[in-house]
Design a protein around this motif. Structure first.
Motif: not given
Length: 671
Positions: A603-604, A606
């Protein structure tokens, strides 16, 4: 001003159990005695107010500019020397470029005399001082058969055709023609005698060039056949990068025919890993003329780097023409004895410096665009504004009193966030710059505001009181005249300075958004979590972990951790290497193998736009030092930005790096 250099300064670092001492020895080589003089020195080292000095007195200092006076009544006779020993420097001296790089005397009649300065020595180390790009010789046998850097996504070629004399480009359509013209100009500029582009009548191998939009704007495919090569690209960038790859293959096969081939058949399919593949250049600490900037852009393009972060202002200088405020360049662009900004970082007593006119900036931005490079300007605010405030002193709170200092030793160097004059001036300046720079991101710095900033400004304290209450304002006022910065930028999170900066950045971001611009800033712009994440881009210069945390909070990031990607850091811990070491050191291999997103969650990731190296210019008054620090580490960063991890190989990089151009042409020892 005397022209003859009749004085010499030796500077020596002496290691001892007390942490070391710095010894300056001034020799009088003239045939006349001097008295009532001052020795003025500058370089990356700072002799601040906390220094312990034997043999003289510190009478004035500003950052790395210091003026030293001998004892009362002292006379420096012909052939004699005067020595000063300094302990408790602002920062330790770890490399030969850390010390004094320029000096002059102010004589009794207030004229100045030039002083020749020897490179700083070390009492315990007499190794040869290193200058010039680190050389990686091309080996007889390389791990790959074709010379391409950064390495592509897929290489499937065979055969060993005779290298052609050059390429006869046959573009199909407007986009292809534009890319062919850009490539022709690029190779003519970098390799003028090699004839990489030449007509069919001179034996040029036919190269068809066509756009294939589904590939993606920076992607390309090369297809080799016995009598021609076809290049397809998704856009201008892809077409140009395909040609650059072809040019690199030709140069390798031509210059090192026993090591590399020119393929007879097969294809290369390629697309970059990261959208943002950047290089930052600080032109405030040292000035680089338009010719230097243009050549540098050509080198970036040859490395397939696509962002140029142009650091146009700092405490030491303002480098861009602003019609509404001519004093910014009349005063802020120049340093010299008796001027508003004294000689700093190796400047001579004579007036020196420079700035970029709007006409020159338009030329450079247009050139960069042709080379597939977007130019992002940076005007560093609200900190790092000493030069700006020297030029426009009316921006200060007239009732401000006392002092605070930045980590670099500049007093009261921050634009006041409580004054409407600040915003009127910046909006006017930014409007003029937005017209020059079409880049979607406008970088406003926002780094290294001192903990005590604005603690003596009634206007700022009133603003802080209104925002955060009496306790916050009263506590901040107590930081006046307190030295808070010593060996690193203050952590201001949660302080009055951070609250005021957050309010300032909120206003600035709203203005830039009204002009259709994203606000770029160093990671300190996130203090207080006030700026709009959807309209900002942060540059994470501290640690991988700190950048990951910001990505987790929803900020978009370009990562440029100083301990590896700051190219002013030395190549090793050795004294003989030039550069700084306040955040570490980074060899080409260390930079190449470094993982800028180690430990990041999916997620980071992205939130990651890409990576960037940063060239801070404090130690680079010697251009051979520039080449030493930047090359080949620039190419190592380029491969990190372009090539997927599974395709990276430092052994291959070593074999190819020696074919890449350097800016000034200084070469040092082999790796």
């Amino acid at each position: 001003m005397t022209n003859q250099c009749s004085f010499r300064l030796e500077n020596l670092w002496v290691s001892d159990e007390q942490g070391g001492s710095y010894r300056l020895t001034l020799a009088n080589l003239s045939d006349a005695p001097i008295r009532n003089f001052r020795l003025c020195v500058s370089g990356p080292a700072r002799i601040g107010q906390g220094a312990d000095i034997e043999g003289g007195t510190l009478v004035h200092w500003l950052s790395n500019h210091a003026e030293l006076r001998p004892p009362e009544g002292f006379v420096l006779e012909p052939g004699a020397s005067w020595a000063v020993t300094i302990r408790r420097m602002s920062d330790p001296l770890n490399h030969w470029t850390d010390g004094v790089t320029a000096a002059y005397l102010v004589l009794a009649d207030d004229t100045s005399a030039t002083v020749a300065v020897s490179p700083m020595g070390n009492s315990g180390n007499n190794a040869e001082l290193k200058r010039g790009a680190l050389v990686y010789p091309v080996p007889v046998a390389a791990p790959v058969s074709v010379s391409i850097l950064p390495w592509p996504q897929s290489v499937n070629v065979s055969g060993n055709a005779p290298p052609p004399p050059g390429f006869a480009l046959r573009p199909e359509g407007r986009d292809a023609t534009k890319a062919a013209d850009a490539f022709s100009q690029l190779v003519e500029y970098l390799f003028p005698a090699e004839g990489i582009v030449r007509s069919a009548s001179e034996g040029g191998l036919p190269v068809t060039l066509s756009r294939d939009e589904p590939l993606g704007s920076e992607a390309y495919i090369l297809r080799f056949a016995p009598n021609e090569v076809a290049v397809a690209g998704g856009g201008h960038g892809g077409l140009l990068y395909g040609l650059i790859t072809l040019g690199q293959i030709l140069r390798g096969a031509r210059l090192h025919p026993g090591t590399f081939i020119f393929p007879g058949e097969g294809e290369i399919v390629d697309t970059p890993l990261h959208e943002w593949r950047g290089t930052h250049l600080d032109v405030a600490r040292q000035f680089y003329g338009a010719a230097e900037i243009k050549r540098f852009l050509h080198i970036l393009a040859w490395n397939k780097l696509n962002r140029f972060h142009w650091h146009l202002s700092d405490d030491e200088a303002w480098r861009v023409e602003i019609e509404a405020y001519p004093a910014l360049t009349e005063i802020g662009a120049w340093r010299g004895h008796g001027l508003a900004i004294p000689p700093l970082l190796g400047s001579a007593p004579q007036r020196s410096g420079g700035y970029y006119t709007k006409a020159v900036i338009r030329e450079i931005v247009a050139l960069a665009g042709n080379l597939g490079i977007e130019v992002m300007p940076e005007i560093d605010v609200p900190g790092h504004c000493y030069a700006m405030l020297q030029a426009i002193p009316e921006l200060r709170d007239p009732a401000e009193h006392g002092n605070y200092h930045s980590v670099q030793g500049f007093p009261n160097n921050c634009l006041n966030p409580a004054r409407e004059d600040t915003y009127r001036a910046l909006e006017t300046i930014f409007d003029e710059l937005i017209e020059l720079f079409p880049c979607a991101v406008f970088h406003v710095g926002a780094d290294e505001v001192p903990l005590g900033a604005w603690s003596g400004s009634p206007q700022a304290l009133g603003e802080l009181r209104a925002i955060g209450g009496d306790a916050l304002a009263d506590g901040h006022a107590k930081r006046l005249d307190v030295i808070t910065n010593h060996h690193g930028a203050d952590d201001i999170e949660g302080s009055g300075a951070a609250v005021l900066q957050s309010a300032f950045l909120g206003r600035i971001q709203a203005f830039l958004a009204s002009r259709g611009r994203v606000t770029g800033g160093w990671q300190e712009a996130a203090h207080g979590n006030v700026i709009d994440k959807a309209k900002s881009l942060l540059f994470g210069w501290r640690t991988v972990e700190a950048s990951a945390a910001l990505a987790g909070e929803g900020y978009n990031l370009v990562v440029c951790p100083g301990k590896v990607y700051y190219l002013d850091m030395a190549n090793s811990t050795a004294w003989s290497e030039p550069g700084a070491s306040w955040v570490g050191w980074s060899s080409p291999e260390k930079l190449y193998t470094f993982d800028p997103v180690e430990g990041w969650s999916e997620e980071q990731k992205t939130r990651l736009l890409g990576v960037q190296c940063c060239i801070w210019s404090e130690p680079m008054s010697d251009r051979a030092v520039f080449d030493r620090l930047v090359f080949p580490r620039l190419s190592a960063l380029a491969e990190t930005a372009w090539t997927r991890d599974e395709h990276k190989s430092f052994k291959r990089f070593e074999a190819l790096a020696g074919l890449m151009p350097v800016l000034y042409g200084f070469y040092g020892q082999a790796a």
